[in-house]
Design a protein around this motif. Structure first.
Motif, PDB file in Angstrom:
ATOM      1  N   ILE A 115     -32.972 -10.340  51.845  1.00  0.00           N
ATOM      2  CA  ILE A 115     -32.817  -8.882  51.748  1.00  0.00           C
ATOM      3  C   ILE A 115     -32.608  -8.444  50.304  1.00  0.00           C
ATOM      4  CG2 ILE A 115     -31.250  -6.972  52.307  1.00  0.00           C
ATOM      5  CD1 ILE A 115     -30.915  -8.305  55.039  1.00  0.00           C
ATOM      6  N   THR A 116     -31.703  -9.093  49.629  1.00  0.00           N
ATOM      7  CA  THR A 116     -31.411  -8.663  48.242  1.00  0.00           C
ATOM      8  C   THR A 116     -32.578  -8.967  47.313  1.00  0.00           C
ATOM      9  OG1 THR A 116     -30.228 -10.725  47.998  1.00  0.00           O
ATOM     10  CG2 THR A 116     -28.901  -8.747  48.269  1.00  0.00           C
ATOM     11  N   SER A 146     -35.712  -9.238  47.995  1.00  0.00           N
ATOM     12  CA  SER A 146     -36.910  -8.397  48.193  1.00  0.00           C
ATOM     13  C   SER A 146     -36.732  -7.068  47.456  1.00  0.00           C
ATOM     14  CB  SER A 146     -37.173  -8.168  49.678  1.00  0.00           C
ATOM     15  OG  SER A 146     -36.038  -7.570  50.255  1.00  0.00           O
ATOM     16  N   GLY A 147     -35.532  -6.526  47.461  1.00  0.00           N
ATOM     17  CA  GLY A 147     -35.265  -5.289  46.689  1.00  0.00           C
ATOM     18  C   GLY A 147     -35.527  -5.542  45.217  1.00  0.00           C
ATOM     19  N   ALA A 177     -40.877   1.841  50.153  1.00  0.00           N
ATOM     20  CA  ALA A 177     -40.227   0.638  50.675  1.00  0.00           C
ATOM     21  C   ALA A 177     -38.822   0.504  50.093  1.00  0.00           C
ATOM     22  CB  ALA A 177     -41.068  -0.579  50.338  1.00  0.00           C
ATOM     23  N   MET A 178     -38.748   0.771  48.781  1.00  0.00           N
ATOM     24  CA  MET A 178     -37.449   0.722  48.091  1.00  0.00           C
ATOM     25  C   MET A 178     -36.460   1.657  48.764  1.00  0.00           C
ATOM     26  SD  MET A 178     -36.749  -0.994  45.213  1.00  0.00           S
ATOM     27  CE  MET A 178     -36.064  -0.096  43.862  1.00  0.00           C
ATOM     28  N   TYR A 210     -35.510   0.371  52.095  1.00  0.00           N
ATOM     29  CA  TYR A 210     -34.641  -0.773  51.856  1.00  0.00           C
ATOM     30  C   TYR A 210     -33.238  -0.323  51.487  1.00  0.00           C
ATOM     31  CZ  TYR A 210     -32.688  -4.579  49.083  1.00  0.00           C
ATOM     32  OH  TYR A 210     -31.869  -5.522  48.568  1.00  0.00           O
ATOM     33  N   PHE A 211     -33.180   0.601  50.571  1.00  0.00           N
ATOM     34  CA  PHE A 211     -31.898   1.092  50.073  1.00  0.00           C
ATOM     35  C   PHE A 211     -31.088   1.753  51.187  1.00  0.00           C
ATOM     36  CE2 PHE A 211     -29.341   4.448  47.967  1.00  0.00           C
ATOM     37  CZ  PHE A 211     -28.565   3.625  47.165  1.00  0.00           C
ATOM     38  N   SER A 231     -31.408   1.387  54.439  1.00  0.00           N
ATOM     39  CA  SER A 231     -31.021   0.557  55.583  1.00  0.00           C
ATOM     40  C   SER A 231     -30.022  -0.538  55.237  1.00  0.00           C
ATOM     41  CB  SER A 231     -32.244  -0.052  56.269  1.00  0.00           C
ATOM     42  OG  SER A 231     -33.368   0.094  55.505  1.00  0.00           O
ATOM     43  N   PHE A 232     -30.092  -1.057  53.999  1.00  0.00           N
ATOM     44  CA  PHE A 232     -29.236  -2.206  53.718  1.00  0.00           C
ATOM     45  C   PHE A 232     -28.062  -1.927  52.807  1.00  0.00           C
ATOM     46  CE2 PHE A 232     -33.458  -3.932  54.708  1.00  0.00           C
ATOM     47  CZ  PHE A 232     -33.116  -4.686  55.828  1.00  0.00           C
ATOM     48  N   CYS A 233     -28.091  -0.824  52.107  1.00  0.00           N
ATOM     49  CA  CYS A 233     -27.056  -0.661  51.085  1.00  0.00           C
ATOM     50  C   CYS A 233     -25.892   0.224  51.518  1.00  0.00           C
ATOM     51  CB  CYS A 233     -27.661  -0.095  49.811  1.00  0.00           C
ATOM     52  SG  CYS A 233     -28.908  -1.180  49.173  1.00  0.00           S
TER      53      CYS A 233
END
Ligand code: ADP
Length: 589
Positions: A153-154, A156-157, A219-220, A223-224, A226-228
């Motif tokens: 996860i990290t 890929s960001g 995507a960023m 990503y941001f 959903s995961f951060c």
């Protein structure tokens, strides 16, 4: 201001100005990446860790640009050599360009190569940097979390951020060096060298990149979010950064395409106005560079064509001017000669006429006395009679030739006077019909000598007045009638007059004489031109070849026209037209 800053950097270091934003970007990228690493590694985010976070951020922001500056030669003045020499080469080119130093052909070609490849070099350096930043952080990440899921996860960001960073470097460097590339291409073609076909990424590839960038940015974002577990402020910050990235990248790209089209438009407009500037694009796109090259080939061809044409026109104009000057000079000399000739003719004719009049007078007198006194004396004596007859005949020839010579001299004098402008014209309005009748009466004696020719006259009532010299008008008709009488052996001669539709008076002398051959139709009005005939008119009074020339001069003086219509062998019709005299009253009507 930015340009001055670049110039300053170029002068002071061997560090290429185009690397400045790249370096700043690298710092930014590295710092933000450090932020990500720390954010995910130290979980939960404790306030005491803030110090570590801030320190890493600042350190990254400072260290990465410093390393760049070092690699690209910002400290060459301090004897620290650059690792990547291309920045210095481009910098030198920039310096030379600024100082207008003459660059050698090879330098120019190499500089263009570098300028075209420079964005790619930068992208390469960016990739290296991204790897050096991302790799250790991935390791650190894994050591901290020991979770593969967390690592994927990290990282890929981080990868997305790295790709964006690399492409950003490419686009910015390309934009910043575009002016230099344009100038370099211009210098190359000014030195009459072929512009090499080197270019960067094509338009098509760039569009694909832009699409990828947009997707990656999205995507960023996903990503941001959903995961951060972002707070509102960090979400807003992230959104702003992502949008800014996309907007800057796409606008830089479209700006460069737009600049190219503006240049193309300006150049074509200039060209259509007669200018000859070639098209120099700072762009790096394959299609545009190839287009510019082909365009320039046609521009050069058309300039050459235009140049040739101009040269031809110039030389032809020069020739024409020369010829015109020569003609003018020849004309001037001819006029001068004509004037001299007329003067000479009139004075010589004048001098000839006086003695000729005496010779003719005495010849007539002698002939008269001889016929009256001496011929009767010789009657009865055959020999004397014969001799006396011959003397009488010779005296007749002297008189006839004397008369012909007098006519010739009179004609020459008249013509010379008209041509030199010394003729006195007593112009006044007169009745043309009446004048024609008087002229016919004047020659009727001549016609009376030949009973085979009938003279008639056909003048309608109310012919308009003509304003001219009456004597010259009559001379004109008498000349034509003299010719008709001279050349017509049988048949009739008729003088016609009429008013044309346009109001002009048309007068013609028609005869049933030998006519005029077509080739002589226009020449008979020339001076001394006589039609050559087989049946030489021996017993007719000899002509001078000047009568019709005088007629033409008289008619043309009054803006009229004279011509002859003739069927060879059947007769001739000499016609002239003169404008009517219009009184003031008539004009008002
Ligand atoms: P010329 O004194 O010889 O008559 P002109 O100038 O009057 O001089 O005429 C030029 C020439 O035109 C003449 O020599 C003659 O050949 C031709 N010409 C003039 N009038 C007639 C006519 N009515 N019929 C035939 N030929 C004519």
């Amino acid at each position: 201001m930015i340009k001055n800053l670049f110039r300053f950097i170029a002068k002071k270091t061997s560090y290429c100005f185009a690397t400045v934003p790249f370096v700043v970007l690298s710092g930014y990228f590295a710092a933000s990446y450090a932020f990500f690493v720390i954010y995910f590694s130290i979980d939960p985010f404790e306030p005491e860790e803030l110090n570590a976070f801030t320190t890493t951020l600042i350190a990254m922001l400072l260290i990465v640009p410093f390393i760049h500056a070092l690699l690209l030669g910002a400290f060459e003045n301090l004897k620290i050599p650059a690792l990547f020499k291309f920045a210095r080469k481009i910098n030198n080119f920039y310096k030379n360009l600024d100082g207008h130093n003459n660059l050698k052909d090879d330098d120019l070609l190499e500089s263009l190569q570098l300028l075209v490849r420079f964005p790619q070099y930068h992208m390469l350096v960016a990739i290296l940097i991204a790897i050096t930043v991302i790799l250790p952080s991935i390791i650190v990440e894994y050591l901290f979390s020991r979770s593969l899921y967390h690592l994927v996860i990290t990282s890929s960001g981080g990868m997305i951020a790295g790709i964006l960073f690399c492409y950003f470097c490419y686009v910015i460097t390309e934009t910043l060096t575009s002016g230099l590339r344009g100038e370099c291409r211009q210098m190359i073609s000014r030195q009459n060298m072929q512009n090499p076909n080197i270019y960067g990424i094509s338009i098509r590839e760039k569009i694909v990149f832009i699409i990828i960038i947009v997707f990656l940015s999205m995507a960023m974002l996903v990503y941001f979010l959903s995961f951060c577990n972002p707070t509102l402020i960090s979400t807003l910050g992230f959104l702003a950064t992502t949008f800014l990235t996309v907007i800057v990248l796409t606008s830089l790209y479209f700006r460069s395409i737009n600049n190219a089209f503006t240049r193309i438009l300006i150049t074509t407009r200039e060209l259509s106005r007669g200018g000859g500037e070639l098209l120099y694009l700072g762009n790096n796109e394959k299609e545009l560079i190839e287009f510019a090259e082909n365009f320039n080939v046609s521009v050069r061809e058309s300039i050459e064509l235009r140049h040739n044409l101009e040269q031809k026109v110039e030389s032809r104009t020069e020739d024409l001017v020369k010829k015109a000057a020569e003609l003018e000079e020849a004309n001037r000399r001819l006029k001068e000669l004509d004037r001299l000739k007329s003067g000479f003719l009139s004075s010589v004719s004048h001098e000839l006429r006086t003695p000729l009049t005496s010779v003719l007078g005495f010849a007539r007198l002698i002939r008269k006395d001889f016929t009256k006194i001496f011929i009767p004396l010789a009657q009865g004596e055959t020999k004397r009679e014969k001799k006396a007859g011959r003397i009488n005949e010779n005296l007749g020839i002297i008189v006839r030739e004397g008369e012909r010579l007098t006519r010739l001299i009179n004609d020459v004098l008249d013509l010379a006077k008209i041509e030199s402008g010394r003729m006195e014209w007593r112009d006044e309005p007169f009745a043309s019909g009446e004048a024609i009748e008087h002229a016919v009466q004047a020659v009727s004696g001549q016609f009376a000598q030949n009973p085979d020719v009938e003279l008639s006259i056909n003048i309608p009532e109310g012919l308009p007045l003509i304003k001219a010299d009456r004597d010259r008008f009559m001379q004109l008709i008498i000349n034509l009638l003299n010719n008709a009488a001279k050349f017509t052996e049988r048949g009739n001669v008729c003088v016609d007059a009429a008013v044309r539709n346009d109001g002009w008076v048309e007068i013609s002398v028609n005869d049933t004489g030998p006519g005029i051959p077509p080739e002589d139709i226009y020449k008979v009005f020339d001076k001394f031109h006589q039609v050559t005939r087989n049946d030489t008119l021996k017993d007719k009074p000899g002509g001078t070849g000047l009568g019709l020339a005088i007629c033409r001069q008289i008619v043309e003086r009054y803006k009229g026209k004279i011509w002859v219509e003739s069927v060879f062998g059947k007769g001739s019709r000499f016609v002239f037209v003169l404008p009517p005299f219009i009184t003031k009253n008539e004009m008002e009507v």
